[in-house]
Scaffold this active site. Sequence first.
Site, PDB file in Angstrom:
ATOM      1  CG  ASP A  32      -1.374   1.355   0.874  1.00 19.98           C
ATOM      2  OD1 ASP A  32      -2.291   1.179   2.131  1.00 19.98           O
ATOM      3  OD2 ASP A  32      -1.683   1.975   0.719  1.00 19.98           O
ATOM      4  CG  ASP A 217      -3.683   4.653  -2.489  1.00 23.69           C
ATOM      5  OD1 ASP A 217      -5.309   4.660  -1.279  1.00 23.69           O
ATOM      6  OD2 ASP A 217      -2.829   3.676  -1.939  1.00 23.69           O
TER       7      ASP A 217
HETATM    8  C1  LIG Z   1     -10.446  -2.684   3.933  1.00 28.29           C
HETATM    9  N1  LIG Z   1      -9.083  -2.664   3.301  1.00 28.29           N
HETATM   10  C2  LIG Z   1      -8.342  -3.749   2.630  1.00 28.29           C
HETATM   11  C3  LIG Z   1      -8.267  -1.324   3.075  1.00 28.29           C
HETATM   12  C4  LIG Z   1      -7.090  -1.745   2.362  1.00 28.29           C
HETATM   13  C5  LIG Z   1      -6.272  -0.055   1.687  1.00 28.29           C
HETATM   14  C6  LIG Z   1      -6.507   1.149   1.977  1.00 28.29           C
HETATM   15  C7  LIG Z   1      -6.483   2.206   1.793  1.00 28.29           C
HETATM   16  O1  LIG Z   1      -7.432   3.627   1.465  1.00 28.29           O
HETATM   17  N2  LIG Z   1      -4.784   2.402   1.624  1.00 28.29           N
HETATM   18  N3  LIG Z   1      -4.055   3.407   0.737  1.00 28.29           N
HETATM   19  C8  LIG Z   1      -8.634   0.753   2.768  1.00 28.29           C
HETATM   20  C9  LIG Z   1      -8.857  -0.543   2.420  1.00 28.29           C
END
Ligand SMILES: CN(C)c1ccc(C(=O)NN)cc1
Length: 327
Positions: A32, A217
């Site tokens: 991420d 992102d």
């Molecule tokens: C619920 N999950 C798997 C997520 C995983 C990543 C993110 C996110 O904003 N990453 N920049 C949000 C939710």
Amino acid sequence: GSGVVAATPEQGDVEYLAPISIGGQTMNMDFDSGSSDLWVFNTQLSTASQTGHTNFDPAKSSTFKLIQGASFSISYGDGSGAAGTVGTDTVNIGGATVTSQAIELATAVSSSFVSDTQSNGLVGLAYSKLNTVKPTQQKTFFDNAKSTLAMPVFTADLRQAAVGAYTFGAIDSTRFNGSLTWAAVNTTNGFWQFSSTKFQVGRGSTMNIAGGQAIADTGTTLMLANAAVVNAYYSQVTGAVNNQTVGGVTFPCNAQLPDLAVDVGGTYMATVRGDDINFAPVDAASTTCFGGLQAISSNLQIYGDIMFKSQFVAFNGGNNTIGMAPH
Ligand SMILES: CN(C)c1ccc(C(=O)NN)cc1
């Protein structure tokens, strides 16, 4: 050295998972570039939350060390989140190794993470200033690895319904077409953030959004852009409607979707293929499809996986630049 791991899309390209080794235990993780915590599903979680996941067991790692009194608590843009305790261990990603990486052991996770059973945690790759560990903020894997990598870079090669790769310490030019174009990153907010003010729908005229900014992102599925841009885009798509019931713009699955070009740092127009903007059917008959481009009300736009499927992205932590090329 350098490290390469396969980036495998979940069903529907909702997120991309890659394997890491923590104290010898392999975990498939969501990489991420929009956050900065490395947290894992683990044996401290309730059995209900552990169900279906690979759970890191600190007791089975001879190199795991707890950081006394440390904790983390993170919430993401979509309202999901996790919280827990913190230790350190050896992390190896495709050969790139950090011996004392902060490992955040969730003791609570939100339901969307529990139900996402293919993912066993996140590897945050934004700037360490966003890390949530208290009382002593911790560094990301990339920050820790940077000085030992052949080059202070990591790259994302994410593909539509196909396996790509995350690379640390090298730029593999076979993964993109032509040359990378580099843009300055504004590190103030801790994201891989750049100015993005010019937009072009198909072969039409360009439009300008004064002061537009965006982040790259990999942890966000879609591409979230200024509402005026999104409306201009879908005005070129016959049958596109703002469907509050499903929560965004839909269109007929057989619609002809134009490409969208967005500027990156004023130096490069990143083209996102129309085909990549057709995200997924919303009905069983695949008559109506949900757009991969959706509006965001804040002026910080979020260019997620939809953009990465058309653009190979290199993140340079040495000079804080971001490089892109079509792939
Ligand atoms: C619920 N999950 C798997 C997520 C995983 C990543 C993110 C996110 O904003 N990453 N920049 C949000 C939710």
